[in-house]
Design a protein around this motif. Structure first.
Motif, short mmCIF file in Angstrom:
data_model
loop_
_atom_site.label_atom_id
_atom_site.label_comp_id
_atom_site.label_asym_id
_atom_site.label_seq_id
_atom_site.Cartn_x
_atom_site.Cartn_y
_atom_site.Cartn_z
N TYR A 184 1.29 5.67 0.09
CA TYR A 184 0.67 6.84 0.71
C TYR A 184 1.36 8.12 0.27
N GLY B 172 0.99 12.30 1.60
CA GLY B 172 0.30 13.24 2.48
C GLY B 172 1.20 13.72 3.60
N TYR C 264 0.86 -1.19 0.00
CA TYR C 264 0.00 0.00 0.00
C TYR C 264 0.89 1.23 0.00
N ALA D 134 -5.14 7.45 12.18
CA ALA D 134 -5.27 8.19 10.92
C ALA D 134 -4.94 7.29 9.74
N SER E 277 -5.53 0.38 -3.69
CA SER E 277 -4.10 0.40 -3.43
C SER E 277 -3.33 0.71 -4.70
N SER F 77 -5.41 4.05 9.64
CA SER F 77 -6.51 3.09 9.46
C SER F 77 -7.74 3.73 8.82
N LEU F 78 -7.86 5.05 8.90
CA LEU F 78 -8.99 5.75 8.28
C LEU F 78 -8.81 5.91 6.78
N THR F 79 -7.58 5.80 6.29
CA THR F 79 -7.31 6.02 4.88
C THR F 79 -6.92 4.74 4.14
N SER F 80 -6.85 3.64 4.84
CA SER F 80 -6.47 2.36 4.22
C SER F 80 -6.96 1.20 5.09
N TYR G 277 -10.71 0.72 -0.48
CA TYR G 277 -9.41 1.38 -0.67
C TYR G 277 -8.75 0.87 -1.95
#
Length: 363
Positions: A314, A316, A312, A329, A359, A331-334, A357
């Motif tokens: 990321y 940000g 995965y 945070a 990936s 776990s909220l996006t993936s 999600y």
């Protein structure tokens, strides 16, 4: 024995004076008498110079009793005939230890600073500054340049730094804000050297990463490396550019094997250096790479349940809050679930949210 005690007494008084502790009447008279000791005054002036450069050092991590005893055995290279005192147990001893640490001799294998200060066969006293896992350190160097050391990083320079060289060795990550001078400022990494005159740049060279990155914020930098044929190759960077050395042969010792070099232009250099201002930033990094970063920042160990999660990716920026808040945070996006057991974190795939999600896998 009398001479032994006399040397102890001199540095006992010096440590109290530099740390701002008061002297009693007898000590004050002894300190005034030392003003006529020209050899001691030369040694004291050197120690005082280092003392005044300590604003950015991590005082809270000094173990006074242990450090004082350790460094006094080393400082003899610079302050002859001086021996440690077992009686130095007052509160100001913590600061006395810091004085000694800054002028101690710390030879460590594997590094050799380039330039005139480290000629063949030369042995030089090194100042070594470390930011342990879970912490960052800001340091003002003897030439007034400023360095931010990221977690699990080490910086070293010799006693001639700022006099006839500005050479340092880096292991880990650091942001440099370099004072302009005609004397080149050179950072040695295990793969290449970074040379500048005055600029701001970031170098990331961790032994457990598969890439070494130098990012330029402003000014200009010159990357110098040896190719397979032994010839020197040069890469010039302009602001908002970075050079990345990707390891192409996995396995083996750190910084070994072959590397592929790329230059990225028009990047967000502020994003790349946000860590020094308390941000956790990622740009297209895998969860495996992010996990390594979290391990350094929070001084933890992260394990994966299954390999799927490692891919995965990321992008940000997140303020460095508590470890639990950062993981929430994540776990909220993936589709990532986690458990924390003291200093061990386990990540596993949350299959109930996997479909939500998308990936981004490695190319």
């Amino acid at each position: 024995m009398q001479e032994h005690d006399e040397h102890e007494r001199k540095w006992h008084l010096a440590a109290k004076v530099l740390s701002g502790s008061s002297l009693d009447a007898e000590e004050q008279l002894a300190w005034e008498a030392l003003q006529a000791d020209s050899q001691f005054q030369l040694e004291y002036a050197q120690v005082k110079k280092y003392w005044q450069q300590l604003e950015g050092l991590p005082y809270g991590r000094i173990d006074a009793g242990r450090d004082w005893q350790t460094v006094w055995s080393r400082i003899q290279h610079q302050v002859p005939a001086t021996t440690p005192s077992r009686r130095l147990v007052a509160p100001w001893l913590r600061y006395a230890a810091i004085i000694a640490l800054c002028v101690s001799v710390a030879f460590f294998a594997g590094w050799k600073l380039s330039g005139p200060a480290a000629g063949p066969g030369a042995a030089h006293a090194l100042t070594v500054i470390e930011a342990p896992p879970g912490s960052k350190t800001r340091v003002t160097l003897p030439d007034s340049s400023t360095v931010w050391l990221n977690a699990k990083s080490r910086l070293s320079f010799d006693e001639r730094f700022g006099v006839d060289n500005r050479n340092l060795a880096l292991e880990g990550e650091a942001f440099f804000d370099v004072i302009k001078s005609d004397m080149p400022f050179r950072v040695r990494t295990p793969l290449y050297d970074v040379a500048v005159l005055g600029t701001a740049f970031n170098v990331k060279a961790y032994a457990d990463d598969d890439r070494v990155i130098t990012t330029l914020v402003h000014g200009s930098v010159r990357i110098e490396r040896k190719n397979d044929a032994g010839a020197t190759e040069v890469i010039m960077l302009k602001p908002n550019e970075k050079v990345t050395a990707y390891r192409t042969t996995p396995g083996g010792p750190a910084f070994s094997g072959r590397y592929r070099y790329t230059v990225d232009r028009g990047i967000d250099a502020e994003m790349e250096t946000a860590w020094k201002d308390g941000w956790l930033s990622v740009q297209g990094e895998s969860l495996l790479e992010l996990a390594r970063k979290l391990e350094r920042v929070y001084d933890i160990k992260i394990d994966f349940e299954g390999k799927t999660l490692e891919n995965y990716r990321y992008t940000g920026r997140l303020r460095q809050l508590s470890l639990e808040q950062v993981l929430k945070a994540l776990s909220l996006t993936s589709p990532v679930a986690f458990t924390i057991d003291e200093k061990k974190v386990t990540l596993r795939e949350d299959k109930s949210s996997t479909s939500k999600y998308r990936s981004l896998q490695n190319p």
